[in-house]
Design a protein around this motif. Structure first.
Motif, PDB file in Angstrom:
ATOM      1  N   ILE A 139       0.950  -1.177   0.038  1.00  0.00           N
ATOM      2  CA  ILE A 139       0.126   0.150   0.029  1.00  0.00           C
ATOM      3  C   ILE A 139       0.870   1.169  -0.050  1.00  0.00           C
ATOM      4  CG2 ILE A 139      -1.584   1.547   1.417  1.00  0.00           C
ATOM      5  CD1 ILE A 139      -2.774  -1.394   2.272  1.00  0.00           C
ATOM      6  N   ILE A 140       1.966   1.157   0.936  1.00  0.00           N
ATOM      7  CA  ILE A 140       2.778   2.221   0.892  1.00  0.00           C
ATOM      8  C   ILE A 140       3.468   2.759  -0.522  1.00  0.00           C
ATOM      9  CG2 ILE A 140       4.825   3.343   1.714  1.00  0.00           C
ATOM     10  CD1 ILE A 140       4.250   1.740   4.361  1.00  0.00           C
ATOM     11  N   ARG A 141       3.983   1.747  -1.107  1.00  0.00           N
ATOM     12  CA  ARG A 141       4.448   1.799  -2.449  1.00  0.00           C
ATOM     13  C   ARG A 141       3.442   2.040  -3.382  1.00  0.00           C
ATOM     14  NH1 ARG A 141       9.222   0.372  -5.167  1.00  0.00           N
ATOM     15  NH2 ARG A 141       8.813  -0.089  -7.193  1.00  0.00           N
ATOM     16  N   ALA A 142       2.342   1.563  -3.239  1.00  0.00           N
ATOM     17  CA  ALA A 142       1.178   2.038  -4.182  1.00  0.00           C
ATOM     18  C   ALA A 142       1.170   3.697  -4.094  1.00  0.00           C
ATOM     19  CB  ALA A 142      -0.096   1.288  -4.167  1.00  0.00           C
ATOM     20  N   TYR A 143       0.892   4.258  -3.086  1.00  0.00           N
ATOM     21  CA  TYR A 143       0.696   5.428  -2.801  1.00  0.00           C
ATOM     22  C   TYR A 143       1.682   6.385  -3.474  1.00  0.00           C
ATOM     23  CZ  TYR A 143      -3.717   5.601  -0.701  1.00  0.00           C
ATOM     24  OH  TYR A 143      -5.048   5.658  -0.148  1.00  0.00           O
ATOM     25  N   HIS A 148      -0.547  10.119  -7.475  1.00  0.00           N
ATOM     26  CA  HIS A 148      -0.886  11.264  -8.267  1.00  0.00           C
ATOM     27  C   HIS A 148      -2.039  11.006  -9.216  1.00  0.00           C
ATOM     28  CE1 HIS A 148       0.538   9.054 -11.958  1.00  0.00           C
ATOM     29  NE2 HIS A 148       1.760   8.391 -11.292  1.00  0.00           N
ATOM     30  N   LEU A 149      -2.541   9.930  -9.206  1.00  0.00           N
ATOM     31  CA  LEU A 149      -3.560   9.486 -10.380  1.00  0.00           C
ATOM     32  C   LEU A 149      -5.106  10.097  -9.633  1.00  0.00           C
ATOM     33  CD1 LEU A 149      -2.837   6.075 -11.459  1.00  0.00           C
ATOM     34  CD2 LEU A 149      -2.419   7.884 -12.786  1.00  0.00           C
ATOM     35  N   ILE A 150      -4.959  10.023  -8.460  1.00  0.00           N
ATOM     36  CA  ILE A 150      -6.129  10.730  -7.684  1.00  0.00           C
ATOM     37  C   ILE A 150      -5.979  11.876  -7.223  1.00  0.00           C
ATOM     38  CG2 ILE A 150      -7.188   8.384  -7.473  1.00  0.00           C
ATOM     39  CD1 ILE A 150      -6.412   8.596  -4.724  1.00  0.00           C
ATOM     40  N   ALA A 151      -4.652  12.519  -7.365  1.00  0.00           N
ATOM     41  CA  ALA A 151      -4.506  13.893  -6.576  1.00  0.00           C
ATOM     42  C   ALA A 151      -5.327  14.884  -7.167  1.00  0.00           C
ATOM     43  CB  ALA A 151      -3.100  14.342  -6.826  1.00  0.00           C
ATOM     44  N   SER A 173      -9.258   4.671  -4.721  1.00  0.00           N
ATOM     45  CA  SER A 173      -8.797   3.960  -4.033  1.00  0.00           C
ATOM     46  C   SER A 173      -8.313   2.738  -4.688  1.00  0.00           C
ATOM     47  CB  SER A 173      -9.695   3.555  -2.532  1.00  0.00           C
ATOM     48  OG  SER A 173     -10.689   2.856  -2.859  1.00  0.00           O
ATOM     49  N   ARG A 174      -9.003   2.230  -5.432  1.00  0.00           N
ATOM     50  CA  ARG A 174      -8.426   1.033  -6.186  1.00  0.00           C
ATOM     51  C   ARG A 174      -7.557   1.195  -7.202  1.00  0.00           C
ATOM     52  NH1 ARG A 174      -9.498  -4.379  -4.209  1.00  0.00           N
ATOM     53  NH2 ARG A 174      -9.419  -4.739  -6.515  1.00  0.00           N
ATOM     54  N   ILE A 175      -7.743   2.239  -7.782  1.00  0.00           N
ATOM     55  CA  ILE A 175      -6.918   2.957  -8.722  1.00  0.00           C
ATOM     56  C   ILE A 175      -5.377   2.882  -8.240  1.00  0.00           C
ATOM     57  CG2 ILE A 175      -6.000   4.956 -10.139  1.00  0.00           C
ATOM     58  CD1 ILE A 175      -9.165   5.613 -10.775  1.00  0.00           C
ATOM     59  N   VAL A 176      -5.460   3.458  -7.072  1.00  0.00           N
ATOM     60  CA  VAL A 176      -3.965   3.169  -6.339  1.00  0.00           C
ATOM     61  C   VAL A 176      -3.562   2.218  -5.707  1.00  0.00           C
ATOM     62  CG1 VAL A 176      -2.777   4.510  -4.660  1.00  0.00           C
ATOM     63  CG2 VAL A 176      -4.219   5.974  -5.726  1.00  0.00           C
ATOM     64  N   TYR A 221       0.717  12.438  -1.310  1.00  0.00           N
ATOM     65  CA  TYR A 221       0.623  12.464  -2.570  1.00  0.00           C
ATOM     66  C   TYR A 221      -0.708  12.475  -3.182  1.00  0.00           C
ATOM     67  CZ  TYR A 221       5.056   9.983  -1.689  1.00  0.00           C
ATOM     68  OH  TYR A 221       6.280   9.679  -1.474  1.00  0.00           O
ATOM     69  N   CYS A 222      -1.800  12.703  -2.393  1.00  0.00           N
ATOM     70  CA  CYS A 222      -3.108  12.934  -3.140  1.00  0.00           C
ATOM     71  C   CYS A 222      -3.836  14.086  -2.805  1.00  0.00           C
ATOM     72  CB  CYS A 222      -3.866  11.564  -2.687  1.00  0.00           C
ATOM     73  SG  CYS A 222      -3.270   9.958  -3.082  1.00  0.00           S
ATOM     74  N   ARG A 223      -3.279  15.291  -2.343  1.00  0.00           N
ATOM     75  CA  ARG A 223      -4.111  16.491  -2.131  1.00  0.00           C
ATOM     76  C   ARG A 223      -3.649  17.279  -3.148  1.00  0.00           C
ATOM     77  NH1 ARG A 223      -7.053  14.074   1.052  1.00  0.00           N
ATOM     78  NH2 ARG A 223      -6.375  13.361   2.940  1.00  0.00           N
ATOM     79  N   SER A 224      -2.971  18.322  -3.201  1.00  0.00           N
ATOM     80  CA  SER A 224      -2.663  19.276  -4.407  1.00  0.00           C
ATOM     81  C   SER A 224      -1.585  19.034  -4.842  1.00  0.00           C
ATOM     82  CB  SER A 224      -2.661  20.771  -3.701  1.00  0.00           C
ATOM     83  OG  SER A 224      -3.966  20.983  -3.154  1.00  0.00           O
ATOM     84  N   ILE A 225      -0.803  18.103  -4.577  1.00  0.00           N
ATOM     85  CA  ILE A 225       0.520  17.533  -5.258  1.00  0.00           C
ATOM     86  C   ILE A 225       0.518  16.202  -5.659  1.00  0.00           C
ATOM     87  CG2 ILE A 225       3.154  17.528  -4.948  1.00  0.00           C
ATOM     88  CD1 ILE A 225       2.982  19.680  -2.855  1.00  0.00           C
TER      89      ILE A 225
END
Length: 1072
Positions: A139-143, A148-151, A173-176, A221-225
Motif C-alpha cells: 500500500i505504501i509503495r502504491a501511494y 498522483h492519479l487521484i491527486a 482507492s482501487r486505482i491506487v 501524494y493525493c492532495r494538491s501535489i
C-alpha cells in the motif's frame, strides 16, 4: 530432560500478571508432579534452552520482565509476551536473526516482523501476520507510485469528475492500492504496523496504525501535489524525494513567507489586470489563470540563489512573458508600456512583437541579499524552439566561468502543456541533458498547464496521460501541483531547486491551471470549449482565494491586502504616466546577450589581418601530423599512421589540404587565446574520415589524444565533440553557446549539408533574422558538406539557394565602391555565405570571423571530393602574414595573359571549378576561356565582378554551376551581375537549353504530356509564324547559364544519369 519438557509446557500457560512467588511454587510443584504429558519432539527442539537446571534463571528473567520488560533482552521479552498470550509449547520462542547475508530471493524475517509493542506483541508471527505486513508495504509503495492519479490537481475539478464516472471496480482507492486491500478489513485500520525503510511518513515513529499511515500518504501524494518519481532507477534519489514529501509537517510555512507569497501574487495579478484595463484591445498573452507562475519562479530563484547560483538563463513562450519581464526580471515598466504605444524605433533593427522579446538584467535579490544576473532569451512564435538555445547559452556561461558542476549558472525553461508534449524539440533537448559536452547539470522545467492548446482539447493533442511524460526518458522527477494552492506550489519549487542542486539533473514542475481568456485577449474561447469556460467564469482568481485563506488564519487583515494592492497599483500608474512622455522605442533595451566592452574602442570598419607567421603554421602542422608526444605505447591505427605520415610530407612541402587548412585556422586562433568549439555528428573523425582530431588508442578504452588541444602550454581550450543524432537541438545549442562570448569561434557541422533542413527553424527564426529582430549578433559558423558527387538526392545539396534567398542585400542596388567596400558589405548584411575552393581561403574565412569588429553568421558550403583532391591544396604562401581572404579568385593561367583573346569568362563557385579546369585543359583552350571563382557569394563582390568583366571586355559571360538551374546560386548571381555592369553594358539573360542524351531538346512535364498544346518545331514549322528576334545592341554583353536544367529533386540517384549530366554541363560551359 523430562523436567525441561514439563517446564516448557508449564511456562507456556502462565497467566499474565501472575505473582512471582506463585509462579515459582506452581512451576516447581508442577514440575515435580509431572502434571502433563511431554510435548512432541518438534516443540521441544524449538525451545532447547528450557531444561531442568534453568528454572532459577527463567524465574529471575521472568521476575525482571514483570518489573520492566525493557530490562531483559529482547528475545526474553518476546518469549514472555508470546507465552502470556497463550502460545503453545514451541511457538513462544523466536530465534534471533542470522548475521549471515540472506540468499538470493530471500529477506530476513526480522525485516517484515511486527514491532515488539503491546499492540502487536500479542499476535504470534503467522502467515497471515506476514501477509498483512507485506500488504501494508505494498500500500505504501502504491501511494508512492500511483497516488498522483487521484491527486486534486485540477483547479477546475474536471479530472475529479472523470474519476467519479468510472465503474466501482476502479474507484480512486482501487486505482491506487489495487488488490492490496483484499486481505485487510475495517478492523485492521487500527492495527499498528512497523514502517519499512522505504517511507518517511512516520517521522521519528517506527510504527503507526494503518489508518494513520494511509492518511499521511494521502496528504503527501493525493492532495494538491502529485509526484511521479518511482520510475527513477536510483534508490538514493527516490528516498530523497520520499523524504521531501512524506515527512510530517514538511510543507508548513511561517507567517512571514505567507505574507511574501501574498505580496508576490498581488503583483502578478495586478500587472495583468492593469494591462487589461489600459490596453483592452491589445494582444499580450496574459497570465490570467496561472498568476502563481510569478511567485513560483521567484521562489525557485530565491532558493537557488541561497544555494549559490549567481546567473539564471531563462527561456519561455509568449504567454506570461511581459509579467515575467516585469515582476521576475524587474524590467523597467516604462519600457514595457512603450511597446504598446506604437512608437517609431530610435535605433537599428526591425524589432519584434513585445511578447517575443528578451532581456538581460542584473539586480539584487532582496530575499538573499545577493546580486544575481537574469536573462530571458528572445523567442519567436515557435514555442519550444528556444529550449536548446537557452541550454547552449547556459553551458557557455558555465564553461567561461569555470563552473564545471553547474553550481553558479542555472537554466530555467518555461513551457506550455500542448507544446511540451507536441513538439519534438523538447525530446531532442532532453537528450542533451546528460551528454558530457552539452549538459547544463540540470534544468528546472516549469510547465504552465492550461489544459488546452489554442483551441485543442488535450484528448486530441497527446497520446500520453500527462503532457510531461516526455521527461521520464531522462529520469527527471515530475511534480504536478494545483496552481490554485499557492503554498503547495512553493513547496514544490523548493524541492525542485534542492533536487537540481543535490543531483544536478533535470526536474519538471507541472503547474496545473487554466486560461481565463482565450488564446489571446481578443479570442473567444466559448466557440470551442463552452463547458470549460462556463466553469472558469465562475471561479475566483487565486489571489482572492489565497487572501481569504490568510485572512481566515489571521495572518493578514483585509486592510493589509488592500494596502499591498493599492501600493502596486500606484507604481503601475506612475510608470504608465512616465511612458507617455516617450517618443521612441529602442530595440537595444531588449538585448538578451550583451557583450560588455566588445564594441568599445574599435574601428567598426577595420578588421585585423588574418595571415600568420610561417613558424606558427609549421608548428601547428607538425603537431597535427604527429602522434602523442612522450607516449610511445599509444597504439595508433595503421590507416591513421599513413594519414599522419602524409600530413608530415605536406609540412615538408609547405602545403596543406582541407583538413590541415582547417586545423591551422583553429590552432592559430587557439594560440591567440580564442576558444574554438566544433560540434556536430561525427565531427571528431569527420563524416568523410578526413579530420581525425581525436586519436584513439587501439588497445585501451577511453584513451584519446587531441593534438589541437595540446599545441601550446598557454593556449585557449579546444572543444571538439560528437553530438547526438539531432540537428534542430544541436544547432540551437551551438547558437546559444556562440551568443555568450564574441571572442570564441563556435562551429556546427552537418553530417551532410542537406541535413540542415531539419534545423530550418533555428536557421530561419534565429540565425538569419536574429540581429534584425533582436539586435543580437552571433559569429556562429555552419559547415555544410555540399556537392553533386553522384550520391543521390539526399546527400548532395546543402540548399545553397535557401541561404542566398534569405540574405538581406538588394540585388538592384549597387553599393558605392570605396576602400572599405568589402567590410562595409559585411557589416550591413545579415550573414555571410561562402563556397571556398581552396584550403587557404578556408583558413582565412574562419580566422576572419574573429578578426572582424562585429559578428556575423558564416555559412560555408564545404566540399566532399575536394577533401582529397590533389589540386585542392594551398601553399603556406597563401596563409602567411600579408595574405587575406580572397572574395574572388581570378584566372591566373594562360588566359590571364591573353586578355584580349579570351572569348569566354566563366564565373563559378566551389568544386565545379576543378571539373571545368580539367575539361578546359583537356580541350586545349586554356588561353581562350578564363575561369573566375566566386568564393564569397554573399555579400556579393560587385567590385571584383566588375573588375573581372572589365579585364576581358570581349568575352562572353557565363555562370556555371553543378546544381540544377532552379537551385544553387544562379537566381542570386544573375540579377547582381546585371546590377554590377548595367551602367557599362546591358546584360541579357540568355539560357542555353539542356539537351538529353540523344541531342534532342529536353521537354518540360507539360510539354511531354500535352504535345498538342506545345508542338515542337519539327511538327509545326510551317504553321508557326516566324519568331521576331530582337537585335542585341553592340554594347550588350550576354550572360548565359550553363548547368543542369530545372528539377524538383536536388540530384539524380542514377549513377549513369549523373555522369551524363556532368558531361553535358561541361560541354555547355566550354563550347565556344
Amino acid at each position: 530432560m523430562n523436567r525441561a519438557r514439563v517446564l516448557s509446557h508449564l511456562l507456556s500457560r502462565v497467566p499474565p500478571g501472575t505473582p512471582v512467588t506463585a509462579v515459582r511454587a506452581w512451576l516447581i510443584g508442577g514440575a515435580r508432579g509431572k502434571a502433563s504429558a511431554p510435548p512432541p519432539p518438534t516443540a521441544l527442539a524449538a525451545e532447547p534452552f528450557l531444561n531442568g537446571s534453568s528454572s532459577n534463571y527463567v524465574e529471575e528473567m521472568y521476575n525482571a520482565w514483570l518489573h520492566d520488560p525493557k530490562s531483559v533482552h529482547q528475545s526474553w521479552d518476546t518469549f514472555f509476551r508470546n507465552t502470556s498470550a497463550g502460545a503453545q509449547p514451541g511457538e513462544a520462542y523466536m530465534a534471533p536473526p542470522s548475521l549471515a547475508q540472506p540468499t538470493r530471493h530471500h529477506v530476513p524475517l526480522s525485516s517484515i516482523a511486527p514491532a515488539i509493542s503491546p499492540a502487536v506483541g500479542r499476535t504470534p508471527l503467522t502467515d497471515n501476520v506476514i501477509d498483512d505486513h507485506l500488504a501494508v508495504q505494498g500500500i505504501i509503495r502504491a501511494y508512492q507510485a500511483r497516488g498522483h492519479l487521484i491527486a486534486a490537481l485540477d483547479p477546475l475539478g474536471i479530472d475529479r469528475e472523470a474519476l467519479s464516472e468510472r465503474p466501482p471496480s476502479t474507484m480512486p482507492s482501487r486505482i491506487v492500492v489495487r488488490n492490496y486491500f483484499d486481505s485487510i478489513d475495517e478492523s485492521d485500520m487500527d492495527r499498528s504496523f512497523k514502517l519499512p525503510m522505504s517511507t518517511f511518513v512516520g517521522g521519528n515513529e517506527k510504527t503507526l496504525p494503518l489508518k494513520e499511515i494511509i492518511k499521511r500518504l494521502e496528504d503527501a501524494y493525493c492532495r494538491s501535489i502529485g509526484v511521479e518519481f518511482m520510475f527513477i532507477n536510483s534508490l538514493e534519489q527516490c528516498n530523497w524525494i520520499r523524504q521531501k514529501f512524506e515527512s510530517p509537517g514538511i510543507m508548513a510555512m511561517n507567517q512571514q513567507d505567507k505574507r511574501l507569497l501574498l505580496a508576490r501574487l498581488t503583483r502578478s495579478h495586478g500587472f495583468e489586470a492593469f494591462l487589461a484595463r489600459k490596453f483592452s484591445s491589445e494582444k499580450r498573452f496574459g497570465l490570467e489563470g496561472c498568476e502563481i507562475l510569478i511567485p513560483a519562479m521567484k521562489q525557485v530563484i530565491d532558493r537557488s540563489t541561497s544555494l549559490g547560483v549567481e546567473s539564471f538563463v531563462m527561456g519561455m513562450p509568449h504567454r506570461g512573458r511581459l509579467n515575467v519581464l516585469s515582476n521576475v526580471c524587474r524590467k523597467p515598466l516604462e519600457h514595457i508600456f512603450t511597446q504598446f504605444a506604437g512608437l517609431d524605433t530610435g535605433d537599428e533593427g526591425s524589432g519584434d512583437v513585445k511578447y517575443h522579446l528578451g532581456t538581460y538584467q542584473e539586480r539584487l535579490n532582496r530575499v538573499t541579499n545577493k546580486n544575481i544576473r537574469l536573462a530571458i532569451v528572445a523567442n519567436p512564435s515557435h514555442l519550444e524552439a528556444v529550449d536548446p538555445v537557452v541550454q547552449g547559452k547556459t553551458r557557455a556561461e558555465q564553461f567561461y566561468h569555470g563552473d564545471s558542476e553547474g553550481n553558479k549558472v542555472l537554466s530555467i525553461l518555461l513551457h506550455g502543456d500542448a507544446a511540451f508534449s507536441g513538439q519534438g524539440i523538447v525530446y531532442e533537448t532532453f537528450h542533451l541533458s546528460e551528454l558530457p559536452e552539452y549538459t547544463t547539470h540540470g534544468t528546472i522545467h516549469v510547465v504552465v498547464n492550461n489544459q488546452i492548446g489554442f483551441t485543442t482539447d488535450p484528448r486530441m493533442s497527446r497520446s500520453s496521460p500527462y503532457c510531461t511524460d516526455v521527461a521520464r526518458v531522462v529520469n527527471a522527477p515530475i511534480f504536478h501541483v494545483n496552481a490554485d494552492d499557492p503554498e503547495a506550489v512553493m513547496h514544490v519549487c523548493n524541492v525542485a531547486a534542492d533536487w537540481r542542486h543535490t543531483f544536478h539533473k533535470d526536474v519538471v514542475i507541472d503547474l496545473v491551471c487554466y486560461r481565463r481568456n482565450g488564446h489571446n485577449e481578443v479570442d473567444e474561447p466559448m466557440f470551442t470549449q463552452p463547458l470549460m469556460y462556463n466553469r472558469i467564469r465562475k471561479l475566483k482568481p487565486v489571489i482572492e482565494l489565497y487572501a481569504d485563506k490568510l485572512i481566515s488564519e489571521g495572518v493578514v487583515s483585509a486592510e493589509e491586502t488592500k494596502e499591498v494592492r493599492d501600493r502596486y497599483e500606484k507604481i503601475l500608474e506612475e510608470a504608465f504616466t512616465a511612458a507617455k512622455s516617450e517618443t521612441r522605442v529602442f530595440n537595444k533595451h531588449w538585448i538578451d546577450s550583451p557583450w560588455s566592452g566588445f564594441f568599445e574602442g574599435k574601428d567598426p570598419l577595420r578588421a585585423t589581418p588574418t595571415g600568420v607567421h610561417e613558424d606558427t603554421l609549421t608548428h601547428i602542422c607538425k603537431r597535427f601530423a604527429s602522434a602523442p608526444p612522450n607516449a610511445s605505447d599509444f597504439v595508433i591505427h595503421r590507416g591513421l599512421q599513413r594519414i599522419l605520415s602524409s600530413r608530415m610530407e605536406m609540412v615538408k612541402a609547405r602545403t596543406v589540404d582541407w583538413a590541415m587548412g582547417e586545423a591551422v585556422a583553429f590552432g592559430s586562433l587557439l594560440k591567440e587565446g580564442v576558444h574554438v568549439r566544433l560540434s556536430g555528428q561525427d565531427v571528431e573523425r569527420g563524416t568523410f574520415s578526413h579530420r581525425h582530431h581525436v586519436l584513439h588508442h587501439q588497445k585501451v578504452d577511453k584513451s584519446q589524444y587531441n593534438a589541437l588541444a595540446n599545441l601550446y602550454p598557454d593556449q585557449a581550450p579546444y572543444t571538439v565533440c560528437n553530438s547526438s543524432l539531432s540537428e534542430y537541438a544541436v544547432l540551437g545549442f551551438e547558437l546559444g553557446f556562440s551568443m555568450t562570448n564574441p571572442n570564441a569561434l563556435v562551429l556546427w557541422e552537418a553530417q551532410f549539408g542537406d541535413f540542415n533542413n531539419t534545423a530550418q527553424c533555428i536557421i530561419d527564426q534565429f540565425i538569419s533574422s536574429g540581429q534584425s529582430k533582436w539586435i543580437r549578433q552571433t559569429g556562429l559558423v555552419l559547415l555544410l558538406p555540399h556537392g553533386m558527387e553522384g550520391m543521390g538526392p539526399e546527400h548532395s545539396s546543402s540548399r545553397l539557394e535557401r541561404f542566398l534567398q534569405m540574405t538581406s542585400d538588394d540585388p538592384d542596388v549597387l553599393p558605392a565602391f570605396s576602400s572599405d567596400f568589402a567590410i562595409r558589405q559585411l557589416s550591413d548584411i545579415n550573414w555571410i555565405v561562402a563556397n571556398c575552393s581552396t584550403p587557404g581561403n578556408l583558413f582565412h574565412v574562419l580566422r576572419r570571423q574573429i578578426a572582424l569588429p562585429f559578428r556575423k553568421p558564416l555559412i560555408i558550403m564545404t566540399p566532399k571530393s575536394l577533401l582529397r583532391h590533389p589540386e585542392a591544396k594551398s601553399s603556406f604562401d597563401d596563409m602567411v602574414e600579408g595574405t587575406e581572404f580572397q572574395r574572388i579568385i581570378p584566372e591566373a593561367g594562360p588566359a590571364a595573359k591573353n586578355e584580349a583573346g579570351v572569348k569566354r569568362l566563366i564565373f563559378c563557385s566551389g568544386k565545379v571549378y576543378y571539373d571545368l579546369a580539367a575539361a578546359r585543359k583537356e580541350a586545349g583552350i586554356e588561353d581562350s576561356i578564363a575561369i573566375a571563382r566566386v568564393e564569397q557569394i554573399a555579400p556579393f563582390p560587385y567590385d571584383l565582378i566588375k573588375q573581372e568583366c572589365d579585364k576581358y571586355p570581349d568575352a562572353e559571360l557565363v555562370w556555371s554551376q553543378e546544381e540544377h538551374k532552379n537551385m544553387g546560386a544562379w537566381s542570386y548571381i544573375q540579377p547582381r551581375i546585371a546590377t554590377a555592369l548595367n551602367h557599362e553594358r546591358h546584360i541579357v539573360k540568355c539560357d542555353k537549353v539542356a539537351n538529353d542524351s540523344e541531342g534532342h531538346e529536353s521537354q518540360s512535364w507539360y510539354e511531354y504530356w500535352f504535345p498538342w498544346a506545345f508542338p515542337t518545331s519539327s511538327q509545326t514549322e510551317a504553321s508557326i509564324p516566324p519568331k521576331r528576334e530582337t537585335p542585341i545592341a553592340s554594347d550588350t554583353r550576354v550572360l548565359r547559364y550553363a548547368g543542369r536544367p530545372v528539377s524538383a529533386s536536388p540530384a539524380t540517384g542514377n549513377k549513369k544519369t549523373h555522369t551524363r549530366e556532368v558531361k553535358q554541363l561541361l560541354e555547355d560551359a566550354l563550347a565556344l
